[in-house]
Design a protein around this motif. Sequence first.
Motif, PDB file in Angstrom:
ATOM      1  N   ARG A 134      -1.618  35.560  50.716  1.00 28.57           N
ATOM      2  CA  ARG A 134      -1.883  34.802  51.931  1.00 28.57           C
ATOM      3  C   ARG A 134      -0.740  34.984  52.911  1.00 28.57           C
ATOM      4  N   ALA A 135      -1.082  34.948  54.191  1.00 26.73           N
ATOM      5  CA  ALA A 135      -0.074  35.087  55.240  1.00 26.73           C
ATOM      6  C   ALA A 135      -0.564  34.352  56.473  1.00 26.73           C
ATOM      7  N   TRP A 136       0.372  33.881  57.285  1.00 18.82           N
ATOM      8  CA  TRP A 136       0.036  33.255  58.568  1.00 18.82           C
ATOM      9  C   TRP A 136       0.163  34.320  59.643  1.00 18.82           C
ATOM     10  N   VAL A 137      -0.918  34.550  60.362  1.00 20.05           N
ATOM     11  CA  VAL A 137      -0.984  35.579  61.390  1.00 20.05           C
ATOM     12  C   VAL A 137      -1.096  34.907  62.750  1.00 20.05           C
ATOM     13  N   MET A 138      -0.270  35.366  63.720  1.00 22.61           N
ATOM     14  CA  MET A 138      -0.347  34.786  65.053  1.00 22.61           C
ATOM     15  C   MET A 138      -1.674  35.185  65.687  1.00 22.61           C
TER      16      MET A 138
END
Length: 111
Positions: A63-67
């Motif tokens: 999982r990753a937070w993407v702008m």
Amino acid sequence: MTPRLTADFWIRAYLARLGLADIPAYVTARGDATAGAVIVKCARLDGTAAAWQRSFDLTTGARAWVMLADGPEAEVDAALARQRARDPDLWLIEIESRAGRTLLDEPGLSD
């Protein structure tokens, strides 16, 4: 395989952590309680904002937070309205932080 938290549970925990850090946050749109996507918007209180969406790295599965959007708050809001129109199960969390603090890079929230 690691069990995944429901969207509702993750959001309640996230709001609690933001509260402990004295960062005002609000749920502005409720999505599906079990599997709804999550977008976090940070209003910097100077007319600008940024928004991140929780996503997956297709190569690692992590999982990753993407702008998703960054700039004038009205433009970020318009981008979020388009996202919400495409996905009614989407959760929108709005944070107010002049410093742009979201805590999304902290352990337990970054993954």
